[in-house]
Motif scaffolding. Structure first.
Motif, PDB file in Angstrom:
ATOM      1  N   THR A   1       0.821  -1.341   0.014  1.00  0.00           N
ATOM      2  CA  THR A   1       0.263  -0.296  -0.410  1.00  0.00           C
ATOM      3  C   THR A   1       0.667   0.632  -0.058  1.00  0.00           C
ATOM      4  OG1 THR A   1      -1.492  -1.081   1.896  1.00  0.00           O
ATOM      5  CG2 THR A   1      -1.775   1.415   1.565  1.00  0.00           C
TER       6      THR A   1
ATOM      7  N   VAL B   1       3.061   2.587  -3.774  1.00  0.00           N
ATOM      8  CA  VAL B   1       2.026   2.977  -4.356  1.00  0.00           C
ATOM      9  C   VAL B   1       1.350   4.197  -4.166  1.00  0.00           C
ATOM     10  CG1 VAL B   1      -0.111   2.792  -5.268  1.00  0.00           C
ATOM     11  CG2 VAL B   1       1.278   0.051  -4.685  1.00  0.00           C
ATOM     12  N   LYS B   2       1.131   4.674  -2.680  1.00  0.00           N
ATOM     13  CA  LYS B   2       1.022   6.103  -2.319  1.00  0.00           C
ATOM     14  C   LYS B   2       2.082   6.800  -2.714  1.00  0.00           C
ATOM     15  CE  LYS B   2      -3.124   4.730   0.019  1.00  0.00           C
ATOM     16  NZ  LYS B   2      -3.611   4.888   2.373  1.00  0.00           N
TER      17      LYS B   2
ATOM     18  N   GLY C   1       4.368   6.071  -4.782  1.00  0.00           N
ATOM     19  CA  GLY C   1       5.391   6.545  -5.980  1.00  0.00           C
ATOM     20  C   GLY C   1       4.093   7.287  -6.760  1.00  0.00           C
ATOM     21  N   ARG C   2       2.843   7.436  -5.991  1.00  0.00           N
ATOM     22  CA  ARG C   2       1.779   7.892  -7.050  1.00  0.00           C
ATOM     23  C   ARG C   2       1.846   9.510  -6.520  1.00  0.00           C
ATOM     24  NH1 ARG C   2      -2.379   8.214 -11.037  1.00  0.00           N
ATOM     25  NH2 ARG C   2      -3.283  10.106 -10.699  1.00  0.00           N
ATOM     26  N   ILE C   3       2.441  10.498  -4.882  1.00  0.00           N
ATOM     27  CA  ILE C   3       2.616  11.219  -4.753  1.00  0.00           C
ATOM     28  C   ILE C   3       3.981  11.705  -5.824  1.00  0.00           C
ATOM     29  CG2 ILE C   3       3.079  12.868  -2.447  1.00  0.00           C
ATOM     30  CD1 ILE C   3       1.287  11.068  -0.862  1.00  0.00           C
TER      31      ILE C   3
ATOM     32  N   LYS D   1       5.126  11.029  -8.791  1.00  0.00           N
ATOM     33  CA  LYS D   1       4.537  11.174 -10.110  1.00  0.00           C
ATOM     34  C   LYS D   1       3.685  12.904  -9.710  1.00  0.00           C
ATOM     35  CE  LYS D   1       1.612   9.108 -11.968  1.00  0.00           C
ATOM     36  NZ  LYS D   1       0.636   9.216 -13.096  1.00  0.00           N
ATOM     37  N   ASP D   2       2.682  12.780  -9.038  1.00  0.00           N
ATOM     38  CA  ASP D   2       1.951  13.820  -9.243  1.00  0.00           C
ATOM     39  C   ASP D   2       2.413  15.029  -9.152  1.00  0.00           C
ATOM     40  OD1 ASP D   2      -0.162  11.888 -10.355  1.00  0.00           O
ATOM     41  OD2 ASP D   2      -1.181  12.179  -7.778  1.00  0.00           O
ATOM     42  N   HIS D   3       3.804  15.127  -8.119  1.00  0.00           N
ATOM     43  CA  HIS D   3       4.648  16.359  -8.196  1.00  0.00           C
ATOM     44  C   HIS D   3       5.506  16.494  -9.225  1.00  0.00           C
ATOM     45  CE1 HIS D   3       6.931  19.092  -6.059  1.00  0.00           C
ATOM     46  NE2 HIS D   3       8.149  18.237  -6.597  1.00  0.00           N
TER      47      HIS D   3
ATOM     48  N   GLN E   1       4.977  15.462 -12.645  1.00  0.00           N
ATOM     49  CA  GLN E   1       4.425  16.289 -13.625  1.00  0.00           C
ATOM     50  C   GLN E   1       4.001  17.477 -13.163  1.00  0.00           C
ATOM     51  OE1 GLN E   1       1.547  13.199 -13.914  1.00  0.00           O
ATOM     52  NE2 GLN E   1       2.383  11.909 -15.721  1.00  0.00           N
ATOM     53  N   THR E   2       3.103  17.990 -12.011  1.00  0.00           N
ATOM     54  CA  THR E   2       3.141  19.124 -11.552  1.00  0.00           C
ATOM     55  C   THR E   2       3.924  20.105 -12.175  1.00  0.00           C
ATOM     56  OG1 THR E   2       1.151  18.739 -10.220  1.00  0.00           O
ATOM     57  CG2 THR E   2       1.871  21.318 -10.030  1.00  0.00           C
TER      58      THR E   2
END
Length: 53
Positions: A24, A27-28, A30-32, A34-36, A38-39
């Motif tokens: 869990t 994954v969380k 990694g998502r944070i 990636k979003d950072h 990309q922004t």
């Protein structure tokens, strides 16, 4: 809750804790991340007065 009760609680939740650490949370996180990135990429620069676009 005393120390013995806390130790018993951790023993009972050991499987859930291991699942969170192995599946869990990575994954969380990694998502944070990636979003950072990309922004920041969309904004065309870096943060904290680093290299400018």
């Amino acid at each position: 809750m005393n120390l013995e009760q806390f130790q018993q609680f951790l023993t009972e939740k050991q499987a859930e804790i291991e699942q969170a650490l192995r599946r869990t949370l990575p994954v969380k996180v990694g998502r944070i991340a990636k979003d950072h990135f990309q922004t920041v990429f969309r904004q065309g620069g870096f943060q904290d007065n680093g290299t400018q676009a």
